[in-house]
Design a protein around this motif. Sequence first.
Motif, short mmCIF file in Angstrom:
data_model
loop_
_atom_site.label_atom_id
_atom_site.label_comp_id
_atom_site.label_asym_id
_atom_site.label_seq_id
_atom_site.Cartn_x
_atom_site.Cartn_y
_atom_site.Cartn_z
N SER A 1 -5.05 75.26 28.83
CA SER A 1 -4.07 74.20 29.07
C SER A 1 -4.74 72.95 29.62
CB SER A 1 -2.99 74.69 30.05
OG SER A 1 -2.27 75.77 29.50
N PHE A 2 -5.68 73.13 30.56
CA PHE A 2 -6.39 71.99 31.12
C PHE A 2 -7.27 71.31 30.06
CE2 PHE A 2 -5.05 73.14 35.33
CZ PHE A 2 -5.21 71.98 36.08
N MET A 3 -7.88 72.09 29.18
CA MET A 3 -8.70 71.50 28.14
C MET A 3 -7.84 70.69 27.17
SD MET A 3 -11.83 71.15 27.32
CE MET A 3 -12.86 72.46 27.96
N THR A 4 -6.69 71.24 26.81
CA THR A 4 -5.75 70.50 25.96
C THR A 4 -5.24 69.27 26.70
OG1 THR A 4 -5.06 72.58 24.96
CG2 THR A 4 -3.65 70.69 24.58
N LEU A 5 -5.04 69.42 28.01
CA LEU A 5 -4.57 68.31 28.85
C LEU A 5 -5.49 67.11 28.74
CD1 LEU A 5 -3.38 68.66 32.52
CD2 LEU A 5 -5.13 67.00 31.96
N SER A 6 -6.81 67.35 28.67
CA SER A 6 -7.76 66.23 28.59
C SER A 6 -7.53 65.41 27.34
CB SER A 6 -9.20 66.76 28.61
OG SER A 6 -9.52 67.45 27.42
N PHE A 7 -7.27 66.10 26.21
CA PHE A 7 -7.03 65.37 24.97
C PHE A 7 -5.67 64.69 25.00
CE2 PHE A 7 -7.33 64.81 20.33
CZ PHE A 7 -8.66 64.43 20.25
N THR A 8 -4.69 65.35 25.64
CA THR A 8 -3.37 64.74 25.78
C THR A 8 -3.44 63.47 26.63
OG1 THR A 8 -2.37 66.94 25.66
CG2 THR A 8 -1.00 65.17 26.50
N ALA A 9 -4.27 63.50 27.68
CA ALA A 9 -4.43 62.32 28.52
C ALA A 9 -5.01 61.17 27.71
CB ALA A 9 -5.34 62.65 29.71
N GLY A 10 -5.95 61.48 26.80
CA GLY A 10 -6.47 60.44 25.91
C GLY A 10 -5.40 59.88 25.01
N THR A 11 -4.47 60.74 24.60
CA THR A 11 -3.35 60.28 23.78
C THR A 11 -2.44 59.34 24.57
OG1 THR A 11 -3.38 62.40 22.60
CG2 THR A 11 -1.40 61.05 22.35
N VAL A 12 -2.24 59.64 25.85
CA VAL A 12 -1.40 58.79 26.71
C VAL A 12 -1.94 57.36 26.74
CG1 VAL A 12 -0.68 58.36 29.09
CG2 VAL A 12 -0.64 60.69 28.19
N VAL A 13 -3.20 57.22 27.11
CA VAL A 13 -3.80 55.89 27.24
C VAL A 13 -3.93 55.24 25.87
CG1 VAL A 13 -5.78 54.58 28.07
CG2 VAL A 13 -5.04 56.64 29.28
N GLY A 14 -4.37 56.02 24.87
CA GLY A 14 -4.53 55.49 23.53
C GLY A 14 -3.23 54.97 22.94
N SER A 15 -2.13 55.68 23.18
CA SER A 15 -0.83 55.28 22.66
C SER A 15 -0.34 53.99 23.31
CB SER A 15 0.20 56.39 22.88
OG SER A 15 -0.17 57.55 22.19
N ALA A 16 -0.49 53.90 24.62
CA ALA A 16 -0.04 52.71 25.35
C ALA A 16 -0.85 51.49 24.95
CB ALA A 16 -0.14 52.96 26.85
N VAL A 17 -2.17 51.66 24.94
CA VAL A 17 -3.05 50.54 24.61
C VAL A 17 -2.92 50.17 23.14
CG1 VAL A 17 -5.47 49.82 24.43
CG2 VAL A 17 -4.69 51.08 26.44
N GLY A 18 -2.91 51.19 22.26
CA GLY A 18 -2.85 50.93 20.82
C GLY A 18 -1.60 50.20 20.41
N GLY A 19 -0.44 50.62 20.89
CA GLY A 19 0.81 49.94 20.55
C GLY A 19 0.82 48.50 20.99
N PHE A 20 0.34 48.24 22.20
CA PHE A 20 0.31 46.87 22.72
C PHE A 20 -0.64 45.98 21.92
CE2 PHE A 20 -1.76 43.71 25.48
CZ PHE A 20 -0.65 42.95 25.85
N VAL A 21 -1.85 46.51 21.64
CA VAL A 21 -2.87 45.72 20.92
C VAL A 21 -2.39 45.36 19.53
CG1 VAL A 21 -5.17 45.83 19.91
CG2 VAL A 21 -4.83 46.58 22.26
#
Length: 371
Positions: A347-367
């Motif tokens: 779960s923690f290993m998957t969490l790391s990739f999910t965290a990347g999705t969080v930041v990537g989604s926020a930044v990507g949509g704005f950019v």
Amino acid sequence: MDNKKSYLLNTTKYCGVQGFFWMLYDAVMAYISVYLLANNFTNSEIGVLTSISCIIAVFIQPIVGGILDKSKKLTLHMAMVFYSLAIIIGAVVLVIGTDSKALNLIIYGVFITFIQSMLAIVNSLGIHYINRGVKMNFGIARGMGSIFYAIASVTLGSLIDMWGIVVIPGSMIIITTLLIVCTFIFRYPKIDKEYMESKTVTETKEKSKGNFIKKYPKFTILTVGLAIVALSHNITCNFAFQIFQNILGEGKGSSEMGIFLGIAAIVEIPTLFAFDFIMKKVKVGTLFRISATMFVLKALFTWLSSSVIALYLCQVLQMVAYAIYAAASVYYADDIMEEQDRVKGQSFMTLSFTAGTVVGSAVGGFVIDQF
């Protein structure tokens, strides 16, 4: 049944779980922009929705993992079926049709949160049985996941061009139903019974172990690093439709996006199929460093690409970038964790990739909205 036939049968069963899970992941995550843009969402709103949903998943994953590690009643199969039924119910509502933007937002939020949370369960299912003597090849099963993902990517893109966005929730219903069937087939009741009984014996030991982060400090640092690496990958995947629209024009790009994601999934297959052999030759730490380097190069080349063909060629790097990450992360978590922490570790290993999705989604949509 001889060992070879048993090995093939066990691997085939798990291929079904991995295959239909990654088909579902494609339908939910890869086509989120296609569906929500058609329902009057902006790129920024899609980014915020994805980020918030993934943040919720970040908190849910270790909690669910901890509960499943300790519970003497709840199983990995139960968690899979619960998540799957919730997705089917939401997809049925979308197929019937709703004009409510708020309802679309809530349903897609549930889809994203649950599909991110399911990944750790899917990986844990395979490792759970391997650790208990079930002979099968995790790499081949995960490779079949990539094949199914590629099929879904290309097929859905073409079907959407013909029949519209109703294809997306419709496909979720079919795929998730097949995932539930495969989850029930991939069961070994005798092993499950012995495992649940063994939890009672180790329960008192578990209470004295201390908290997870203090117990595995190096693992915690690794998950932070992987989250940073995952950021660019998730921007590319979640906003692939918008990238192609910038090249081809408004309203175009769904079939090209499908091919783009399909190529990425196909080139992963040789690495995943050969991963058991690779692990014997190369240390997992070295594999993570190679993977991170390829992620950086892939992001750079994607940024520099100005044509559809160039974007397709960038996906070849997926063979070394994501394919190594996908398999190495599962094996690494299982290798360093004690028995009672392994589901939480996945779960923690998957969490790391999910965290990347969080930041990537926020930044990507704005950019994308700004530029």
